[in-house]
Design an enzyme around this catalytic site. Structure first.
Site, PDB file in Angstrom:
ATOM      1  N   SER A  99       0.831  -1.209   0.000  1.00 52.96           N
ATOM      2  CA  SER A  99       0.000   0.000   0.000  1.00 52.96           C
ATOM      3  C   SER A  99       0.862   1.254   0.000  1.00 52.96           C
ATOM      4  O   SER A  99       1.986   1.258   0.506  1.00 52.96           O
ATOM      5  CB  SER A  99      -0.910   0.028   1.231  1.00 52.96           C
ATOM      6  OG  SER A  99      -1.762  -1.085   1.258  1.00 52.96           O
TER       7      SER A  99
HETATM    8  N1  SAH Z   1      -0.732  -4.689   4.224  1.00 48.10           N
HETATM    9  C1  SAH Z   1      -0.098  -5.030   2.967  1.00 48.10           C
HETATM   10  C2  SAH Z   1      -1.012  -4.767   1.794  1.00 48.10           C
HETATM   11  C3  SAH Z   1      -0.867  -5.832   0.766  1.00 48.10           C
HETATM   12  S1  SAH Z   1      -2.088  -5.886  -0.517  1.00 48.10           S
HETATM   13  C4  SAH Z   1       1.237  -4.313   2.832  1.00 48.10           C
HETATM   14  O1  SAH Z   1       1.540  -3.404   3.625  1.00 48.10           O
HETATM   15  O2  SAH Z   1       2.019  -4.669   1.956  1.00 48.10           O
HETATM   16  C5  SAH Z   1      -3.361  -6.893   0.177  1.00 48.10           C
HETATM   17  C6  SAH Z   1      -2.996  -8.314   0.546  1.00 48.10           C
HETATM   18  O3  SAH Z   1      -4.202  -8.947   0.962  1.00 48.10           O
HETATM   19  C7  SAH Z   1      -2.440  -9.180  -0.596  1.00 48.10           C
HETATM   20  O4  SAH Z   1      -1.223  -9.721  -0.208  1.00 48.10           O
HETATM   21  C8  SAH Z   1      -3.509 -10.276  -0.762  1.00 48.10           C
HETATM   22  O5  SAH Z   1      -2.969 -11.551  -1.110  1.00 48.10           O
HETATM   23  C9  SAH Z   1      -4.139 -10.311   0.623  1.00 48.10           C
HETATM   24  N2  SAH Z   1      -5.485 -10.884   0.681  1.00 48.10           N
HETATM   25  C10 SAH Z   1      -6.510 -10.762  -0.209  1.00 48.10           C
HETATM   26  N3  SAH Z   1      -7.588 -11.463   0.216  1.00 48.10           N
HETATM   27  C11 SAH Z   1      -7.251 -12.024   1.420  1.00 48.10           C
HETATM   28  C12 SAH Z   1      -7.941 -12.856   2.359  1.00 48.10           C
HETATM   29  N4  SAH Z   1      -9.199 -13.293   2.155  1.00 48.10           N
HETATM   30  N5  SAH Z   1      -7.275 -13.227   3.470  1.00 48.10           N
HETATM   31  C13 SAH Z   1      -6.005 -12.827   3.725  1.00 48.10           C
HETATM   32  N6  SAH Z   1      -5.309 -12.054   2.865  1.00 48.10           N
HETATM   33  C14 SAH Z   1      -5.917 -11.649   1.725  1.00 48.10           C
END
Ligand code: SAH
Length: 213
Positions: free
Chosen positions: A64
């Protein structure tokens, strides 16, 4: 793991930029000053790590934008010792910020490779949250209730199990919507009593049901 004065200087600039965008929490700005974001993004993108931009990580996912991380964290109103559930560990950057702020962090990721590499990275950097490979829609009933819950992927709706797993008096920050998302702050006032407010439009990768193999 490499840090340097150059990266520290760039982090300071990022912190100044975020303060000018209405991120006023000193605890958050201090945490951003400490976490080496260039180690959380895909190789080759290190030079761009301290721009206020989202970046590619593994498995088609993104880290993000720093402003979004700071904004969501600010809405959570993190206190030392808070038990925090994060859905979507991804790169682990948001996780590291929460750990730096003294939260007890539980974080779930549905993508196996990402889970594995982030597990190693956070360990190498001496951050020790509890990481889980699983489906964030379900939360972590055995570890609940949580003081704060943060969802870092775009959810089509607010998952019911997460509302249940929030402490009364607790806060959840969740981007809700398909193509773009409204940032929703949910405050739990009683077992079935929630205050819901909207805080602007953001763009996240989708929250997907189930986990990868
Ligand atoms: N907090 C992260 C944001 C990553 S993007 C950072 O700082 O980098 C969002 C993430 O959510 C992705 O890695 C994706 O694989 C994960 N995601 C999507 N659906 C999900 C679910 N149902 N359970 C757990 N993770 C999920």
């Amino acid at each position: 793991m490499e840090d340097s004065y150059v990266y520290k200087g760039l982090r300071k600039k990022l912190v100044d930029e975020l303060s000018s965008k209405n991120i006023f929490s000193k605890e958050i700005l201090d945490a951003i000053m400490k976490v080496p974001r260039h180690l959380f993004i895909a190789k080759g993108f290190e030079q761009l790590a301290y721009k206020d931009k989202a970046m590619p990580i593994e498995a088609g996912q993104t880290i993000s934008q720093p402003y979004t991380v700071a904004f969501q964290t600010q809405m959570l109103n993190i206190k030392q010792g808070d038990k925090v559930l994060e859905i979507g560990t991804g790169s682990g950057y948001q996780t590291a910020i929460l750990v730096e702020m003294g939260a007890k962090v539980f974080s779930i990721e549905r993508q196996k490779e990402l889970f594995n590499s982030t597990f190693l990275l956070l360990n190498n950097l001496n951050y020790h949250p509890q990481l889980f490979y699983g489906d964030g829609y379900l939360g972590l009933p055995t570890y609940s209730p949580f003081d704060k819950i943060i969802i870092t992927a775009g959810a089509p709706f607010i998952p019911e199990p997460l509302k249940k797993q929030l402490n009364i008096g607790g806060r959840m920050v969740i981007p809700v919507g398909e193509k773009s998302q409204k940032m929703i702050l949910l405050e739990k006032k009683g077992e079935n009593n929630f205050d819901i407010t909207e805080h602007g439009i953001f763009k996240f990768v989708p929250l997907i049901k189930g986990k990868t193999q």
